[in-house]
Design a protein around this motif. Structure first.
Motif, PDB file in Angstrom:
ATOM      1  N   ASN A 160      32.382  30.682 -20.806  1.00 21.17           N
ATOM      2  CA  ASN A 160      31.874  29.507 -20.091  1.00 21.17           C
ATOM      3  C   ASN A 160      31.444  29.991 -18.712  1.00 21.17           C
ATOM      4  OD1 ASN A 160      31.304  26.800 -19.389  1.00 21.17           O
ATOM      5  ND2 ASN A 160      33.357  26.516 -18.540  1.00 21.17           N
ATOM      6  N   LEU A 161      30.147  30.220 -18.534  1.00 23.93           N
ATOM      7  CA  LEU A 161      29.633  30.753 -17.282  1.00 23.93           C
ATOM      8  C   LEU A 161      28.909  29.664 -16.496  1.00 23.93           C
ATOM      9  CD1 LEU A 161      28.078  34.131 -18.538  1.00 23.93           C
ATOM     10  CD2 LEU A 161      30.410  33.702 -17.718  1.00 23.93           C
ATOM     11  N   THR A 162      29.125  29.655 -15.186  1.00 24.84           N
ATOM     12  CA  THR A 162      28.392  28.734 -14.321  1.00 24.84           C
ATOM     13  C   THR A 162      28.235  29.368 -12.954  1.00 24.84           C
ATOM     14  OG1 THR A 162      28.218  26.409 -13.625  1.00 24.84           O
ATOM     15  CG2 THR A 162      30.367  27.465 -13.342  1.00 24.84           C
ATOM     16  N   ASN A 163      27.474  28.708 -12.096  1.00 29.15           N
ATOM     17  CA  ASN A 163      27.355  29.118 -10.700  1.00 29.15           C
ATOM     18  C   ASN A 163      28.049  28.072  -9.833  1.00 29.15           C
ATOM     19  OD1 ASN A 163      25.948  28.990  -7.920  1.00 29.15           O
ATOM     20  ND2 ASN A 163      25.388  30.997  -8.697  1.00 29.15           N
ATOM     21  N   HIS A 164      28.825  28.551  -8.856  1.00 25.35           N
ATOM     22  CA  HIS A 164      29.664  27.670  -8.038  1.00 25.35           C
ATOM     23  C   HIS A 164      29.086  27.497  -6.630  1.00 25.35           C
ATOM     24  CE1 HIS A 164      33.189  25.639  -6.545  1.00 25.35           C
ATOM     25  NE2 HIS A 164      33.873  25.877  -7.639  1.00 25.35           N
ATOM     26  N   VAL A 165      27.780  27.377  -6.514  1.00 27.66           N
ATOM     27  CA  VAL A 165      27.162  27.211  -5.205  1.00 27.66           C
ATOM     28  C   VAL A 165      27.445  25.815  -4.653  1.00 27.66           C
ATOM     29  CG1 VAL A 165      24.948  26.475  -6.214  1.00 27.66           C
ATOM     30  CG2 VAL A 165      25.016  27.470  -3.899  1.00 27.66           C
ATOM     31  N   TYR A 166      27.643  25.747  -3.327  1.00 27.85           N
ATOM     32  CA  TYR A 166      27.792  24.483  -2.618  1.00 27.85           C
ATOM     33  C   TYR A 166      26.499  24.174  -1.872  1.00 27.85           C
ATOM     34  CZ  TYR A 166      32.886  24.863  -3.232  1.00 27.85           C
ATOM     35  OH  TYR A 166      34.157  24.985  -3.755  1.00 27.85           O
ATOM     36  N   TRP A 167      26.065  22.925  -1.949  1.00 23.09           N
ATOM     37  CA  TRP A 167      24.810  22.507  -1.333  1.00 23.09           C
ATOM     38  C   TRP A 167      25.048  21.468  -0.235  1.00 23.09           C
ATOM     39  CZ3 TRP A 167      20.722  25.299  -2.768  1.00 23.09           C
ATOM     40  CH2 TRP A 167      20.699  25.875  -4.045  1.00 23.09           C
ATOM     41  N   ASN A 168      24.193  21.511   0.766  1.00 24.15           N
ATOM     42  CA  ASN A 168      24.091  20.453   1.768  1.00 24.15           C
ATOM     43  C   ASN A 168      22.611  20.378   2.130  1.00 24.15           C
ATOM     44  OD1 ASN A 168      23.894  19.029   4.261  1.00 24.15           O
ATOM     45  ND2 ASN A 168      26.055  19.438   4.678  1.00 24.15           N
ATOM     46  N   LEU A 169      21.933  19.331   1.691  1.00 25.01           N
ATOM     47  CA  LEU A 169      20.479  19.265   1.835  1.00 25.01           C
ATOM     48  C   LEU A 169      20.038  19.016   3.273  1.00 25.01           C
ATOM     49  CD1 LEU A 169      19.596  17.284  -1.414  1.00 25.01           C
ATOM     50  CD2 LEU A 169      19.577  19.762  -1.036  1.00 25.01           C
ATOM     51  N   LEU A 170      20.960  18.591   4.126  1.00 21.71           N
ATOM     52  CA  LEU A 170      20.665  18.465   5.544  1.00 21.71           C
ATOM     53  C   LEU A 170      20.945  19.777   6.274  1.00 21.71           C
ATOM     54  CD1 LEU A 170      19.617  16.331   7.542  1.00 21.71           C
ATOM     55  CD2 LEU A 170      22.007  15.733   8.029  1.00 21.71           C
ATOM     56  N   GLY A 171      21.791  20.608   5.676  1.00 18.38           N
ATOM     57  CA  GLY A 171      22.124  21.894   6.269  1.00 18.38           C
ATOM     58  C   GLY A 171      23.247  21.849   7.278  1.00 18.38           C
ATOM     59  N   LYS A 172      23.797  20.668   7.545  1.00 22.08           N
ATOM     60  CA  LYS A 172      24.881  20.527   8.520  1.00 22.08           C
ATOM     61  C   LYS A 172      25.599  19.210   8.268  1.00 22.08           C
ATOM     62  CE  LYS A 172      21.793  18.390  11.902  1.00 22.08           C
ATOM     63  NZ  LYS A 172      21.215  18.463  13.279  1.00 22.08           N
ATOM     64  N   GLY A 173      26.751  19.053   8.920  1.00 21.16           N
ATOM     65  CA  GLY A 173      27.524  17.826   8.737  1.00 21.16           C
ATOM     66  C   GLY A 173      28.180  17.769   7.374  1.00 21.16           C
ATOM     67  N   ASP A 174      28.673  16.582   6.988  1.00 18.26           N
ATOM     68  CA  ASP A 174      29.268  16.457   5.656  1.00 18.26           C
ATOM     69  C   ASP A 174      28.260  15.858   4.688  1.00 18.26           C
ATOM     70  OD1 ASP A 174      29.545  13.527   5.337  1.00 18.26           O
ATOM     71  OD2 ASP A 174      31.035  13.661   6.924  1.00 18.26           O
ATOM     72  N   ILE A 175      28.617  15.888   3.413  1.00 15.80           N
ATOM     73  CA  ILE A 175      27.682  15.473   2.358  1.00 15.80           C
ATOM     74  C   ILE A 175      28.054  14.110   1.765  1.00 15.80           C
ATOM     75  CG2 ILE A 175      26.807  17.729   1.699  1.00 15.80           C
ATOM     76  CD1 ILE A 175      29.813  16.072  -0.053  1.00 15.80           C
ATOM     77  N   LEU A 176      29.000  13.388   2.367  1.00 11.09           N
ATOM     78  CA  LEU A 176      29.473  12.139   1.764  1.00 11.09           C
ATOM     79  C   LEU A 176      28.395  11.056   1.761  1.00 11.09           C
ATOM     80  CD1 LEU A 176      33.121  12.034   3.155  1.00 11.09           C
ATOM     81  CD2 LEU A 176      32.273  12.962   0.989  1.00 11.09           C
ATOM     82  N   GLY A 177      27.400  11.176   2.648  1.00 12.60           N
ATOM     83  CA  GLY A 177      26.308  10.210   2.649  1.00 12.60           C
ATOM     84  C   GLY A 177      25.169  10.563   1.725  1.00 12.60           C
ATOM     85  N   HIS A 178      25.185  11.787   1.133  1.00 17.62           N
ATOM     86  CA  HIS A 178      24.179  12.127   0.128  1.00 17.62           C
ATOM     87  C   HIS A 178      24.265  11.140  -1.037  1.00 17.62           C
ATOM     88  CE1 HIS A 178      23.727  15.885   2.265  1.00 17.62           C
ATOM     89  NE2 HIS A 178      22.940  16.408   1.348  1.00 17.62           N
ATOM     90  N   LEU A 179      23.129  10.764  -1.566  1.00 19.66           N
ATOM     91  CA  LEU A 179      23.096   9.938  -2.770  1.00 19.66           C
ATOM     92  C   LEU A 179      23.222  10.847  -3.987  1.00 19.66           C
ATOM     93  CD1 LEU A 179      20.159   7.536  -1.823  1.00 19.66           C
ATOM     94  CD2 LEU A 179      22.600   7.264  -1.339  1.00 19.66           C
ATOM     95  N   MET A 180      24.033  10.431  -4.939  1.00 19.92           N
ATOM     96  CA  MET A 180      24.269  11.227  -6.144  1.00 19.92           C
ATOM     97  C   MET A 180      23.973  10.387  -7.374  1.00 19.92           C
ATOM     98  SD  MET A 180      25.172  14.205  -7.327  1.00 19.92           S
ATOM     99  CE  MET A 180      25.865  14.944  -5.829  1.00 19.92           C
ATOM    100  N   GLN A 181      23.327  11.014  -8.363  1.00 19.12           N
ATOM    101  CA  GLN A 181      23.077  10.372  -9.663  1.00 19.12           C
ATOM    102  C   GLN A 181      23.417  11.377 -10.747  1.00 19.12           C
ATOM    103  OE1 GLN A 181      19.057   9.020 -10.259  1.00 19.12           O
ATOM    104  NE2 GLN A 181      19.600   7.710 -11.989  1.00 19.12           N
ATOM    105  N   ILE A 182      24.270  10.974 -11.694  1.00 17.83           N
ATOM    106  CA  ILE A 182      24.678  11.842 -12.795  1.00 17.83           C
ATOM    107  C   ILE A 182      24.516  11.063 -14.101  1.00 17.83           C
ATOM    108  CG2 ILE A 182      26.545  13.221 -13.797  1.00 17.83           C
ATOM    109  CD1 ILE A 182      27.765  13.435 -11.012  1.00 17.83           C
TER     110      ILE A 182
END
Length: 320
Positions: A160-182
């Motif tokens: 079971n292989l995956t990539n564990h990269v962390y993203w922040n599309l603003l590049g700073k601050g926290d990501i709790l305000g990012h909109l998420m759709q799954i």
């Protein structure tokens, strides 16, 4: 072994996109996205670019394996034989163990516009049967960063292989305000050790319902069961930074995706191209289900001699 910045490998794409990699864990260290107002924004958070860094995040940006996520009791039974694995998270094994693929140096080459990493995992490595030959090819095409992972084995094993990269599309601050759709109607409920309890649950009426985009808002470390299942490349998640409109879509050929919101991040975690604070980045890890080797009803993680494991991830960017 450390990897200074001068050892990193850079891949330049169209539209000003640029990716930076390290042989440490076949790691994505940085990813630059252009902006309309000036210089690029670096959107990868917490990747240390080196192995065994006492002040770094051991998994950020790496390829996790031989089995990403958790295996309960650090053991599984395959074809009547029980395999005992070294535990590295309480009684569990996480991401292939303390010396899993994300904690190893990979061989690297450049070929046809790609950065190609290779790793030979011997029979018995971290308790897993079979010698596993792994290839991971990163490339940039248009506004898409892709990763094609393949593996073959000499004995029946689990992969079971995956990539564990962390993203922040603003590049700073926290990501709790990012909109998420799954696009997942179900998820895998877990116990206190984050081991799935077995039966799947409906997301309706729960905090795990991301079928319509909404702010991340709180902490998550959860596996979502994608409606598309395993097979052809399909959407695993969509994240939108609402201030700039920058959008990331994660596409996968696997049946599930783990959302983790960087609860452990602190400024003490060092990385060459980013700063950390709690919830500074989100990880979206396409995968089969956690603990799949011990749950016959879950999508199989078994790989046999003569077969080829194949998992493709695409990170598609827009809104810049």
């Amino acid at each position: 072994m450390t990897h200074p910045v001068e050892d990193f490998i850079t891949l330049d794409g169209d539209n000003g996109l640029k990716a930076v990699f390290s042989p440490a864990g076949a790691q994505l260290v940085a990813f630059y996205v252009p902006t309309s107002s000036g210089g690029p924004v670096q959107t990868v958070i917490g990747s240390p670019g080196r192995l065994n860094a006492p002040d770094g995040d051991g998994w950020a940006g790496t390829i996790c394996g031989r089995f990403a996520n958790r295996i309960a009791g650090a053991s599984f039974t395959l074809d009547g034989t029980t395999y005992r694995l070294p535990a590295n998270e309480g009684s569990k094994q996480l991401h292939g163990g303390a010396n899993g693929f994300g904690h190893l140096n990979w061989e690297v080459e450049r070929a046809s516009g790609e950065v190609v990493f290779r790793l030979d995992s011997p029979d018995g490595d971290m308790g897993f049967p079979g010698a596993l030959a792994v290839k991971a090819a990163y490339g940039l095409k248009g506004q898409t960063l892709y990763l094609e992972m393949t593996a073959t084995t000499t004995k029946p094993t689990v992969v079971n292989l995956t990539n564990h990269v962390y993203w922040n599309l603003l590049g700073k601050g926290d990501i709790l305000g990012h909109l998420m759709q799954i696009p997942a109607s179900r998820y895998t409920p877990v116990d206190a050790d984050l081991i799935p309890l077995g039966p799947l649950a409906d997301v309706v009426g729960t905090r795990f319902d991301f079928r319509e985009k909404r702010p991340i808002a709180g902490p998550y470390d959860q596996n979502f069961v994608l409606d598309a299942g395993r097979g052809e490349l399909h959407l695993g998640a969509r994240a939108i930074e609402p201030v700039t409109g920058r959008t990331l879509e994660v596409w996968t050929t696997e049946p599930a995706i783990q959302l983790y919101t960087g609860e452990h991040f602190t400024p003490a975690i060092k990385a060459p191209f980013s700063e950390q604070l709690k919830n500074a980045g989100f990880a979206l890890e396409p995968q089969t289900f956690p603990n799949a080797p011990n749950e016959p009803s879950y999508p199989s993680s078994v790989l046999r001699p003569g077969e080829t494991y194949r998992h493709r991830i695409e990170w598609r960017f827009s809104g810049f």
